[in-house]
Design a protein around this motif. Structure first.
Motif, mmCIF file in Angstrom:
data_model
loop_
_atom_site.group_PDB
_atom_site.id
_atom_site.type_symbol
_atom_site.label_atom_id
_atom_site.label_comp_id
_atom_site.label_asym_id
_atom_site.label_seq_id
_atom_site.Cartn_x
_atom_site.Cartn_y
_atom_site.Cartn_z
ATOM 1 N N ILE A 48 0.847 -1.200 0.000
ATOM 2 C CA ILE A 48 0.000 0.000 0.000
ATOM 3 C C ILE A 48 0.881 1.248 0.000
ATOM 4 O O ILE A 48 0.611 2.208 -0.737
ATOM 5 C CB ILE A 48 -0.967 -0.004 1.200
ATOM 6 N N SER A 49 1.953 1.234 0.785
ATOM 7 C CA SER A 49 2.875 2.376 0.827
ATOM 8 C C SER A 49 3.472 2.636 -0.551
ATOM 9 O O SER A 49 3.564 3.790 -0.990
ATOM 10 C CB SER A 49 4.000 2.130 1.836
ATOM 11 N N GLU A 50 3.857 1.579 -1.250
ATOM 12 C CA GLU A 50 4.422 1.740 -2.597
ATOM 13 C C GLU A 50 3.378 2.277 -3.577
ATOM 14 O O GLU A 50 3.693 3.110 -4.433
ATOM 15 C CB GLU A 50 5.003 0.413 -3.105
ATOM 16 N N GLU A 51 2.155 1.802 -3.461
ATOM 17 C CA GLU A 51 1.087 2.298 -4.339
ATOM 18 C C GLU A 51 0.816 3.783 -4.074
ATOM 19 O O GLU A 51 0.635 4.558 -5.007
ATOM 20 C CB GLU A 51 -0.192 1.475 -4.160
ATOM 21 N N VAL A 52 0.778 4.142 -2.794
ATOM 22 C CA VAL A 52 0.563 5.551 -2.443
ATOM 23 C C VAL A 52 1.716 6.388 -3.002
ATOM 24 O O VAL A 52 1.497 7.477 -3.545
ATOM 25 C CB VAL A 52 0.434 5.735 -0.910
ATOM 26 N N LYS A 53 2.924 5.880 -2.908
ATOM 27 C CA LYS A 53 4.094 6.593 -3.446
ATOM 28 C C LYS A 53 3.942 6.838 -4.945
ATOM 29 O O LYS A 53 4.182 7.944 -5.435
ATOM 30 C CB LYS A 53 5.367 5.785 -3.165
ATOM 31 N N LYS A 54 3.518 5.809 -5.691
ATOM 32 C CA LYS A 54 3.322 5.947 -7.136
ATOM 33 C C LYS A 54 2.262 6.993 -7.450
ATOM 34 O O LYS A 54 2.444 7.850 -8.323
ATOM 35 C CB LYS A 54 2.909 4.612 -7.759
ATOM 36 N N VAL A 55 1.138 6.923 -6.737
ATOM 37 C CA VAL A 55 0.035 7.854 -6.987
ATOM 38 C C VAL A 55 0.461 9.288 -6.679
ATOM 39 O O VAL A 55 0.250 10.190 -7.491
ATOM 40 C CB VAL A 55 -1.211 7.467 -6.154
ATOM 41 N N VAL A 56 1.073 9.489 -5.520
ATOM 42 C CA VAL A 56 1.470 10.847 -5.121
ATOM 43 C C VAL A 56 2.531 11.388 -6.070
ATOM 44 O O VAL A 56 2.475 12.563 -6.470
ATOM 45 C CB VAL A 56 1.953 10.876 -3.657
ATOM 46 N N SER A 57 3.467 10.555 -6.488
ATOM 47 C CA SER A 57 4.487 10.991 -7.454
ATOM 48 C C SER A 57 3.839 11.441 -8.750
ATOM 49 O O SER A 57 4.188 12.495 -9.297
ATOM 50 C CB SER A 57 5.469 9.859 -7.757
ATOM 51 N N LYS A 71 -3.239 19.020 -0.113
ATOM 52 C CA LYS A 71 -3.432 17.778 0.637
ATOM 53 C C LYS A 71 -4.791 17.130 0.344
ATOM 54 O O LYS A 71 -4.878 15.925 0.157
ATOM 55 C CB LYS A 71 -3.317 18.075 2.131
ATOM 56 N N GLY A 72 -5.850 17.904 0.295
ATOM 57 C CA GLY A 72 -7.191 17.371 0.044
ATOM 58 C C GLY A 72 -7.303 16.740 -1.334
ATOM 59 O O GLY A 72 -7.858 15.646 -1.498
ATOM 60 N N PHE A 73 -6.762 17.434 -2.348
ATOM 61 C CA PHE A 73 -6.791 16.904 -3.713
ATOM 62 C C PHE A 73 -5.972 15.617 -3.805
ATOM 63 O O PHE A 73 -6.405 14.633 -4.420
ATOM 64 C CB PHE A 73 -6.246 17.948 -4.693
ATOM 65 N N ILE A 74 -4.801 15.609 -3.173
ATOM 66 C CA ILE A 74 -3.937 14.425 -3.207
ATOM 67 C C ILE A 74 -4.629 13.249 -2.531
ATOM 68 O O ILE A 74 -4.617 12.128 -3.041
ATOM 69 C CB ILE A 74 -2.563 14.735 -2.568
ATOM 70 N N ARG A 75 -5.270 13.504 -1.400
ATOM 71 C CA ARG A 75 -5.987 12.433 -0.687
ATOM 72 C C ARG A 75 -7.129 11.893 -1.549
ATOM 73 O O ARG A 75 -7.345 10.677 -1.609
ATOM 74 C CB ARG A 75 -6.508 12.951 0.644
ATOM 75 N N LYS A 76 -7.840 12.777 -2.230
ATOM 76 C CA LYS A 76 -8.929 12.352 -3.107
ATOM 77 C C LYS A 76 -8.392 11.470 -4.232
ATOM 78 O O LYS A 76 -8.977 10.439 -4.566
ATOM 79 C CB LYS A 76 -9.640 13.573 -3.694
ATOM 80 N N GLU A 77 -7.271 11.841 -4.800
ATOM 81 C CA GLU A 77 -6.669 11.049 -5.879
ATOM 82 C C GLU A 77 -6.213 9.679 -5.370
ATOM 83 O O GLU A 77 -6.374 8.683 -6.073
ATOM 84 C CB GLU A 77 -5.486 11.804 -6.501
ATOM 85 N N ILE A 78 -5.660 9.634 -4.181
ATOM 86 C CA ILE A 78 -5.266 8.343 -3.597
ATOM 87 C C ILE A 78 -6.502 7.452 -3.470
ATOM 88 O O ILE A 78 -6.488 6.281 -3.828
ATOM 89 C CB ILE A 78 -4.588 8.531 -2.221
ATOM 90 N N GLY A 79 -7.603 8.035 -2.969
ATOM 91 C CA GLY A 79 -8.845 7.280 -2.806
ATOM 92 C C GLY A 79 -9.430 6.808 -4.126
ATOM 93 O O GLY A 79 -9.977 5.703 -4.212
ATOM 94 N N ASP A 80 -9.307 7.636 -5.175
ATOM 95 C CA ASP A 80 -9.837 7.260 -6.490
ATOM 96 C C ASP A 80 -9.017 6.152 -7.146
ATOM 97 O O ASP A 80 -9.557 5.309 -7.854
ATOM 98 C CB ASP A 80 -9.859 8.474 -7.426
ATOM 99 N N ARG A 81 -7.716 6.161 -6.922
ATOM 100 C CA ARG A 81 -6.828 5.234 -7.636
ATOM 101 C C ARG A 81 -6.507 3.947 -6.883
ATOM 102 O O ARG A 81 -6.085 2.968 -7.497
ATOM 103 C CB ARG A 81 -5.517 5.944 -7.975
ATOM 104 N N ILE A 82 -6.682 3.958 -5.563
ATOM 105 C CA ILE A 82 -6.392 2.757 -4.766
ATOM 106 C C ILE A 82 -7.654 2.388 -4.007
ATOM 107 O O ILE A 82 -8.245 3.224 -3.339
ATOM 108 C CB ILE A 82 -5.229 3.002 -3.771
ATOM 109 N N ASP A 83 -8.046 1.126 -4.111
ATOM 110 C CA ASP A 83 -9.266 0.670 -3.462
ATOM 111 C C ASP A 83 -8.972 0.299 -2.006
ATOM 112 O O ASP A 83 -8.445 -0.783 -1.718
ATOM 113 C CB ASP A 83 -9.820 -0.542 -4.217
#
Length: 125
Positions: free
Chosen positions: A9-18, A72-84
């Protein structure tokens, strides 16, 4: 929760945030020389410590951190959209100076090697 799962999950979050920082954020405060170096998601998936490296002066690092905090809010929303996930972790940004420190150490090693080479040439001739 299983450590392997947390690491994935940490790696997926890293990919999304990058990807979000590189391609989607338009904040002029965020330096184009920003990269995500490491992400640590807590075991309860509530928080994600995101370590970013910013190549440049201290003022650029501060303004980049400020821009990321604002996004931060936009990034969190994108994490939620891209990772289940059941819970979307709240991003917490930290500056990581490890890349700049590595560059500094490399330059010191090069300098010492050059000095050794000069000394060796001076005594051999």
């Amino acid at each position: 929760m299983d450590n392997k799962r947390i690491n994935r999950i940490s790696e997926e979050v890293k990919k999304v945030v990058s990807d979000v920082i590189t391609n989607e954020l338009k904040d002029p405060r965020i330096s184009p020389m920003t990269s995500v170096t490491h992400v640590e998601v807590t075991r309860d998936l509530r928080y994600a410590k995101i370590y970013v490296s910013v190549l440049g002066e201290e003022i650029e690092k501060e303004s980049t951190l400020e821009g990321l905090e604002n996004s931060k809010g936009f990034i969190r929303k994108e994490i939620g959209d891209r990772i289940d996930l059941r819970y979307v972790p709240e991003p917490i940004f930290h500056i990581d100076d490890s890349i700049e420190h590595s560059i500094y150490i490399s330059k010191l090693i090069e300098k010492v090697n050059e000095q050794d080479e000069k000394k060796r040439r001076g005594t051999d001739e």
